[in-house]
Design an enzyme around this catalytic site. Structure first.
Site, PDB file in Angstrom:
ATOM      1  N   SER A 142      -5.671   1.012  -0.463  1.00 28.96           N
ATOM      2  CA  SER A 142      -6.667   2.047  -0.788  1.00 28.96           C
ATOM      3  C   SER A 142      -7.185   1.913  -2.220  1.00 28.96           C
ATOM      4  O   SER A 142      -6.440   1.520  -3.126  1.00 28.96           O
ATOM      5  CB  SER A 142      -6.001   3.418  -0.637  1.00 28.96           C
ATOM      6  OG  SER A 142      -6.818   4.420  -1.188  1.00 28.96           O
ATOM      7  N   LEU A 164     -12.536  -0.005   0.059  1.00 33.68           N
ATOM      8  CA  LEU A 164     -13.417   0.455  -1.017  1.00 33.68           C
ATOM      9  C   LEU A 164     -13.862   1.896  -0.812  1.00 33.68           C
ATOM     10  O   LEU A 164     -14.443   2.232   0.216  1.00 33.68           O
ATOM     11  CB  LEU A 164     -14.672  -0.439  -1.067  1.00 33.68           C
ATOM     12  CG  LEU A 164     -15.693  -0.077  -2.142  1.00 33.68           C
ATOM     13  CD1 LEU A 164     -15.188  -0.455  -3.533  1.00 33.68           C
ATOM     14  CD2 LEU A 164     -17.043  -0.759  -1.874  1.00 33.68           C
ATOM     15  N   TYR A 165     -13.557   2.748  -1.795  1.00 35.94           N
ATOM     16  CA  TYR A 165     -14.308   3.989  -1.968  1.00 35.94           C
ATOM     17  C   TYR A 165     -15.329   3.623  -3.027  1.00 35.94           C
ATOM     18  O   TYR A 165     -14.959   3.355  -4.182  1.00 35.94           O
ATOM     19  CB  TYR A 165     -13.420   5.127  -2.464  1.00 35.94           C
ATOM     20  CG  TYR A 165     -12.618   5.808  -1.376  1.00 35.94           C
ATOM     21  CD1 TYR A 165     -13.186   6.155  -0.160  1.00 35.94           C
ATOM     22  CD2 TYR A 165     -11.280   6.144  -1.597  1.00 35.94           C
ATOM     23  CE1 TYR A 165     -12.451   6.796   0.822  1.00 35.94           C
ATOM     24  CE2 TYR A 165     -10.538   6.789  -0.621  1.00 35.94           C
ATOM     25  CZ  TYR A 165     -11.125   7.111   0.588  1.00 35.94           C
ATOM     26  OH  TYR A 165     -10.391   7.742   1.548  1.00 35.94           O
ATOM     27  N   THR A 191     -15.157   2.304   3.194  1.00 35.08           N
ATOM     28  CA  THR A 191     -14.979   3.514   4.005  1.00 35.08           C
ATOM     29  C   THR A 191     -16.214   4.391   3.886  1.00 35.08           C
ATOM     30  O   THR A 191     -16.558   4.863   2.796  1.00 35.08           O
ATOM     31  CB  THR A 191     -13.723   4.283   3.534  1.00 35.08           C
ATOM     32  OG1 THR A 191     -12.596   3.423   3.710  1.00 35.08           O
ATOM     33  CG2 THR A 191     -13.515   5.555   4.342  1.00 35.08           C
ATOM     34  N   LYS A 268     -15.586   0.702   7.521  1.00 35.90           N
ATOM     35  CA  LYS A 268     -14.499   1.513   8.090  1.00 35.90           C
ATOM     36  C   LYS A 268     -15.022   2.935   8.325  1.00 35.90           C
ATOM     37  O   LYS A 268     -15.435   3.600   7.367  1.00 35.90           O
ATOM     38  CB  LYS A 268     -13.306   1.534   7.124  1.00 35.90           C
ATOM     39  CG  LYS A 268     -12.121   2.376   7.589  1.00 35.90           C
ATOM     40  CD  LYS A 268     -10.920   2.175   6.670  1.00 35.90           C
ATOM     41  CE  LYS A 268      -9.705   2.947   7.120  1.00 35.90           C
ATOM     42  NZ  LYS A 268      -9.747   4.377   6.805  1.00 35.90           N
ATOM     43  N   HIS A 292     -10.988   8.439  10.119  1.00 34.46           N
ATOM     44  CA  HIS A 292     -10.145   8.705   8.955  1.00 34.46           C
ATOM     45  C   HIS A 292      -8.892   9.488   9.373  1.00 34.46           C
ATOM     46  O   HIS A 292      -8.383  10.332   8.636  1.00 34.46           O
ATOM     47  CB  HIS A 292     -10.941   9.503   7.913  1.00 34.46           C
ATOM     48  CG  HIS A 292     -10.622   9.121   6.491  1.00 34.46           C
ATOM     49  ND1 HIS A 292     -11.476   8.406   5.706  1.00 34.46           N
ATOM     50  CD2 HIS A 292      -9.548   9.371   5.698  1.00 34.46           C
ATOM     51  CE1 HIS A 292     -10.958   8.238   4.496  1.00 34.46           C
ATOM     52  NE2 HIS A 292      -9.778   8.814   4.476  1.00 34.46           N
ATOM     53  N   ARG A 295      -9.644  13.139   9.548  1.00 28.73           N
ATOM     54  CA  ARG A 295      -9.792  13.755   8.216  1.00 28.73           C
ATOM     55  C   ARG A 295     -11.240  13.690   7.732  1.00 28.73           C
ATOM     56  O   ARG A 295     -11.504  13.814   6.543  1.00 28.73           O
ATOM     57  CB  ARG A 295      -8.905  13.011   7.204  1.00 28.73           C
ATOM     58  CG  ARG A 295      -7.453  13.047   7.558  1.00 28.73           C
ATOM     59  CD  ARG A 295      -6.687  11.884   6.909  1.00 28.73           C
ATOM     60  NE  ARG A 295      -6.365  12.061   5.511  1.00 28.73           N
ATOM     61  CZ  ARG A 295      -5.315  12.692   5.051  1.00 28.73           C
ATOM     62  NH1 ARG A 295      -4.463  13.239   5.893  1.00 28.73           N
ATOM     63  NH2 ARG A 295      -5.086  12.777   3.755  1.00 28.73           N
TER      64      ARG A 295
HETATM   65  C1  LIG Z   1      -2.451  10.634   3.777  1.00 28.14           C
HETATM   66  C2  LIG Z   1      -3.595   9.768   4.168  1.00 28.14           C
HETATM   67  C3  LIG Z   1      -4.330   9.144   3.175  1.00 28.14           C
HETATM   68  C4  LIG Z   1      -5.383   8.312   3.538  1.00 28.14           C
HETATM   69  N1  LIG Z   1      -6.069   7.657   2.543  1.00 28.14           N
HETATM   70  C5  LIG Z   1      -7.090   6.844   2.885  1.00 28.14           C
HETATM   71  C6  LIG Z   1      -7.791   6.124   1.869  1.00 28.14           C
HETATM   72  O1  LIG Z   1      -7.467   6.208   0.696  1.00 28.14           O
HETATM   73  N2  LIG Z   1      -8.823   5.348   2.267  1.00 28.14           N
HETATM   74  C7  LIG Z   1      -9.196   5.220   3.580  1.00 28.14           C
HETATM   75  O2  LIG Z   1     -10.152   4.513   3.904  1.00 28.14           O
HETATM   76  N3  LIG Z   1      -8.517   5.867   4.554  1.00 28.14           N
HETATM   77  C8  LIG Z   1      -7.490   6.657   4.229  1.00 28.14           C
HETATM   78  N4  LIG Z   1      -6.792   7.288   5.231  1.00 28.14           N
HETATM   79  C9  LIG Z   1      -7.135   7.022   6.646  1.00 28.14           C
HETATM   80  C10 LIG Z   1      -6.328   5.854   7.205  1.00 28.14           C
HETATM   81  O3  LIG Z   1      -6.721   4.631   6.634  1.00 28.14           O
HETATM   82  C11 LIG Z   1      -6.488   5.732   8.732  1.00 28.14           C
HETATM   83  O4  LIG Z   1      -7.871   5.686   9.032  1.00 28.14           O
HETATM   84  C12 LIG Z   1      -5.822   6.884   9.489  1.00 28.14           C
HETATM   85  O5  LIG Z   1      -4.678   7.343   8.844  1.00 28.14           O
HETATM   86  C13 LIG Z   1      -5.462   6.455  10.904  1.00 28.14           C
HETATM   87  O6  LIG Z   1      -4.957   7.521  11.635  1.00 28.14           O
HETATM   88  P1  LIG Z   1      -3.387   7.810  11.852  1.00 28.14           P
HETATM   89  O7  LIG Z   1      -2.901   8.409  10.574  1.00 28.14           O
HETATM   90  O8  LIG Z   1      -3.379   8.753  12.991  1.00 28.14           O
HETATM   91  O9  LIG Z   1      -2.706   6.494  12.168  1.00 28.14           O
HETATM   92  C14 LIG Z   1      -5.724   8.125   4.898  1.00 28.14           C
HETATM   93  C15 LIG Z   1      -4.960   8.743   5.887  1.00 28.14           C
HETATM   94  C16 LIG Z   1      -3.912   9.555   5.527  1.00 28.14           C
HETATM   95  C17 LIG Z   1      -3.091  10.191   6.627  1.00 28.14           C
END
Ligand SMILES: Cc1cc2nc3c(=O)[nH]c(=O)nc-3n(C[C@H](O)[C@H](O)[C@H](O)COP(=O)(O)O)c2cc1C
Length: 399
Positions: A142, A164-165, A191, A268, A292, A295
């Site tokens: 990340s 990348l953000y 992302t 992504k 995400h 999220r």
């Molecule tokens: C705590 C947390 C932090 C995350 N941080 C990022 C991030 O910094 N960048 C990003 O592209 N995705 C981030 N994600 C998304 C994950 O890369 C991924 O898409 C997602 O967790 C997949 O779903 P799952 O948790 O059900 O396996 C994050 C997910 C979680 C749970």
């Protein structure tokens, strides 16, 4: 009266002997998990992580958005597909290797980008890197990592994929991209599912119950600080303003980023066939079907329900990756059968990391690998390349 009472008793006896009761009893009688190797499935790590983490950190990890509908849909969508097991196929060994951008992968499962990993374990992304190396898999790092890309590359033994953000100015974006190139990364996964903003209520609620000063365990923003302030404490924002995720970004940003770097560019957060087609038109090298982990946008579809239209849209011209709700080898198998090249996991390895550090992440990967191999044997498929739509049904109907 008597007959209705005895019928009720019989019904209760039936429930007590039924599969749900058996499962509940088995779970209650399972001895405590003292080490990572005791875990039987990846869900075993979730309650351990809950116990190990302060409420604010647990909330950050567990949160979806609004009412967590998309988060739940990721899991529910796995149940929309069924396996077509085959018998007497002679498949004794499953070959999990696959190829991505000309590189051979030991298995089609990778650890997806999760930010701020020192929240979960003192060794943060280094523990994840060491586990990924031991399990011969790919780590997507990340932008909001708590360990620099250079140090993660050393621990991983090779440079990670870089998530990348995008910084808010092109000048800062170029600086970050050059740094990532110099570290040896070959893939940039931009992302794009959080550019519009999001409402992480669960995380906010739990953070309010937990006023501890995080500086004692990891560097994070002061309570009430801005995202940019928090980012400036992170190694990948050294010398940068910390502003990121330009809300007005459009497809011209993809063109400009493509021109800026020779790294493979993966988007992504693709959630429709239309956007997958646009990604192709703009010369993108790969797409990740992702929301995400529930999220980003609320009341969306589970990613497994999105995958078929994205696979159709790109027609095999670029690899399609997917993440969101993958917890079992059967889930991974179904995505590969629809046409995904590889599957990313987020929370499961963070549960492992929170509970047991590197050993927990390793065990999560080991379990998923073993479950996928088992599913392949059950479906009579000897190699990942041989997994096709013939092995699954959607809601009982062939794809
Ligand atoms: C705590 C947390 C932090 C995350 N941080 C990022 C991030 O910094 N960048 C990003 O592209 N995705 C981030 N994600 C998304 C994950 O890369 C991924 O898409 C997602 O967790 C997949 O779903 P799952 O948790 O059900 O396996 C994050 C997910 C979680 C749970």
């Amino acid at each position: 009266m008597i007959s209705s009472l005895s019928a009720r008793r019989a019904f209760l006896r039936f429930l007590a002997c039924g599969p749900l009761a058996a499962r509940a009893m088995a779970q209650e009688s399972t001895p405590a998990i003292a080490s990572a190797t005791d875990a039987l499935n990846v869900m075993d790590f979730e309650p351990l992580a809950h116990k190990a983490l302060p409420p604010a950190h647990w909330g950050y990890m567990a949160t979806g958005v609004d009412d967590d509908v998309t988060l739940r849909m990721n899991r529910e969508a796995m149940g929309h597909y069924q396996l077509r097991a085959r018998r007497l196929t002679g498949v004794a060994k499953a070959d999990l290797r696959t190829e991505v951008f000309g590189v051979s992968w030991d298995m089609p499962i990778y650890v997806s980008a999760v930010g701020h990993q020192k929240q979960f374990h003192a060794q943060g992304e280094l523990a994840t890197a060491r586990a990924a190396k031991a399990q011969k898999t790919i780590q997507m790092l990340s932008t909001v990592t708590t360990i620099s890309v250079e140090d993660v590359a050393k621990a991983l033994g090779t440079a990670p994929w870089y998530q990348l953000y995008m910084p808010s100015s092109w000048e800062e974006t170029e600086k970050m991209v050059r740094r990532v190139e110099a570290a040896g990364c070959s893939v940039l996964a931009w992302t794009i599912d959080n550019l519009a903003g999001r409402n992480t209520e669960t995380a906010t609620r739990l953070a309010r119950t937990d006023t501890r000063d995080c500086l004692s365990c990891h560097v994070v923003h002061p309570i009430g600080g801005s995202v940019a302030q928090r980012n400036r404490t992170k190694p990948m924002f050294a010398g940068l303003s910390g502003e990121m995720n330009p809300v007005g970004a459009d497809w011209s940003y993809v063109d400009r980023l493509k021109k800026m770097t020779k790294l493979k560019l993966v988007l992504k957060g693709i959630d429709t066939g239309e956007d997958a087609r646009l990604a192709l038109e703009h010369g993108v090298d790969g797409v990740v079907v992702s929301n995400h982990g529930g999220r980003a946008a609320e009341t969306g579809r589970g990613t497994m329900d999105i995958l078929p239209e994205v696979v159709d849209a790109v027609g095999g011209q670029i690899p399609v990756f997917i993440d969101g709700g993958f917890r079992r080898g059967t889930d991974v198998f179904k995505a590969l059968a629809i046409g995904a090249r590889a599957v990313g996991i987020g929370r499961p390895y963070i549960w492992g990391l929170s509970a047991f550090g590197q050993a927990g992440v390793e065990r999560v990967l080991e379990i998923l690998r073993a479950e996928l191999a088992l599913t392949m044997r059950q479906c009579g498929v000897a190699s990942v390349a041989q997994i096709t739509q013939a092995s699954i049904l959607k809601n009982g109907v062939k794809l």
